[in-house]
Design a protein around this motif. Sequence first.
Motif, PDB file in Angstrom:
ATOM      1  N   ASN A 206       0.842  -1.189   0.000  1.00 30.88           N
ATOM      2  CA  ASN A 206       0.000   0.000   0.000  1.00 30.88           C
ATOM      3  C   ASN A 206       0.882   1.245   0.000  1.00 30.88           C
ATOM      4  O   ASN A 206       2.105   1.153   0.129  1.00 30.88           O
ATOM      5  N   CYS A 207       0.233   2.398  -0.146  1.00 31.18           N
ATOM      6  CA  CYS A 207       0.974   3.661  -0.223  1.00 31.18           C
ATOM      7  C   CYS A 207       0.678   4.554   0.972  1.00 31.18           C
ATOM      8  O   CYS A 207       0.753   5.782   0.876  1.00 31.18           O
TER       9      CYS A 207
ATOM     10  N   GLN B 189       2.764   8.604  -0.096  1.00 33.17           N
ATOM     11  CA  GLN B 189       1.613   9.096  -0.850  1.00 33.17           C
ATOM     12  C   GLN B 189       1.933   9.330  -2.326  1.00 33.17           C
ATOM     13  O   GLN B 189       1.047   9.270  -3.170  1.00 33.17           O
ATOM     14  N   SER B 190       3.198   9.588  -2.639  1.00 33.77           N
ATOM     15  CA  SER B 190       3.571   9.840  -4.030  1.00 33.77           C
ATOM     16  C   SER B 190       3.463   8.589  -4.889  1.00 33.77           C
ATOM     17  O   SER B 190       3.449   8.671  -6.117  1.00 33.77           O
ATOM     18  N   ASN B 191       3.370   7.423  -4.245  1.00 35.47           N
ATOM     19  CA  ASN B 191       3.310   6.159  -4.971  1.00 35.47           C
ATOM     20  C   ASN B 191       1.878   5.647  -5.106  1.00 35.47           C
ATOM     21  O   ASN B 191       1.673   4.521  -5.546  1.00 35.47           O
TER      22      ASN B 191
ATOM     23  N   PRO C 112      -5.645   3.126  -0.787  1.00 37.21           N
ATOM     24  CA  PRO C 112      -4.181   3.105  -0.666  1.00 37.21           C
ATOM     25  C   PRO C 112      -3.497   2.099  -1.581  1.00 37.21           C
ATOM     26  O   PRO C 112      -2.434   1.588  -1.239  1.00 37.21           O
ATOM     27  N   VAL C 113      -4.104   1.775  -2.730  1.00 34.99           N
ATOM     28  CA  VAL C 113      -3.485   0.849  -3.678  1.00 34.99           C
ATOM     29  C   VAL C 113      -2.348   1.567  -4.397  1.00 34.99           C
ATOM     30  O   VAL C 113      -2.503   2.709  -4.841  1.00 34.99           O
ATOM     31  N   THR C 114      -1.197   0.904  -4.520  1.00 36.33           N
ATOM     32  CA  THR C 114      -0.051   1.529  -5.173  1.00 36.33           C
ATOM     33  C   THR C 114      -0.257   1.581  -6.681  1.00 36.33           C
ATOM     34  O   THR C 114      -1.076   0.843  -7.241  1.00 36.33           O
TER      35      THR C 114
END
Length: 345
Positions: free
Chosen positions: A191-192, A196-198, A204-206
């Motif tokens: 998750n990101c 947060q940039s990813n 929160p899926v990357t």
Amino acid sequence: MLYNPMAAAAMDSLEMELHNASSPSGNSHFPGWDDDGDSNSSTVTSSDAFFSDAVNPWDIVLCVSGTIMACENAIVIAILFYTPTLRAPMFIMIGSLALADFLAGLGLVFNFVVLYLFNTEYATLSSAGVLLTSFSASICSLLAITVDRYLSLYNALTYHTDRTLTCTYTILVLIWVACICIGLLPVLGWNCIRDQSNCSILKPVTKNNASALAVIFLLLFASMMQLYLQICKIAFRHAQQIAVQHQFMATSQASSTRKGVSTLSVILGTFAVCWIPFAIYSLVADSSYPMVYTYSVVLPATFNSLINPIIYAFRNPDIQKSLWLACCGCIPPSFSFRARTSSDV
């Protein structure tokens, strides 16, 4: 899974007011934040009071659609569960689809609750996991139904002997295990939350995970399209063979086949319109894109689960019969009892 910009704006406004009213020592202590500046996700902040005034209309639509989705598919599940005659492989797969869409509806409602009431890290990851599992299972169940229809036509004479309930249950168990594994990815650390940039368009899926899932979806869609093309070819061939054997039935059989092909076109077209924009947008976009674009592709994807019960369940004569018996204890005189043949698609 969706970020709420209105709630975030309310949060920023509150933090600014608290900062201006902070003590002279300069050590501002915000409710819900630790002294070291890290967010305390387990604490409900006073900004929650602003959420009721900052509810995103898009989230309301998703929540309402999720409620309707859950109710629709709950009816299908109840009919299949309480009707002993609906135990054929086709109905079991329709039941798997209904269960997946039912969980997807509950997941959308749960996601709304998480956004505005219990916005903690664990709740966010759990909500994302439920939605990933349910929508993945829905798409895979659609593919399983397509394969089942293809086999029922390709092996029309031996289909009912070769296909067993054990085989069907085994396939569905494998599908659900794979989808549950996909849903566990955010909880297991994919998750990101910390970066947060990813993030992809669905926090929160990357971004990498979202792109991989989009590619897998496009491959599944290509497989479904190829199978439906083969189904159309087989259906036309069966119709021609029946027409040769029974000249007087040629017109009605051709009409039935054309109707079946048009039904397949509606099924495939609806699935493509609902999901392909979302899959392509997941490949090219990330969390920096305007949220209105994300909502505009997420809503059609969720509406597909609203349409599935109508296409795959409520149009089926056997399910219609059970529904009529359950609702009013009778079957209308206009109800058709025409036997279905292998060319009925």
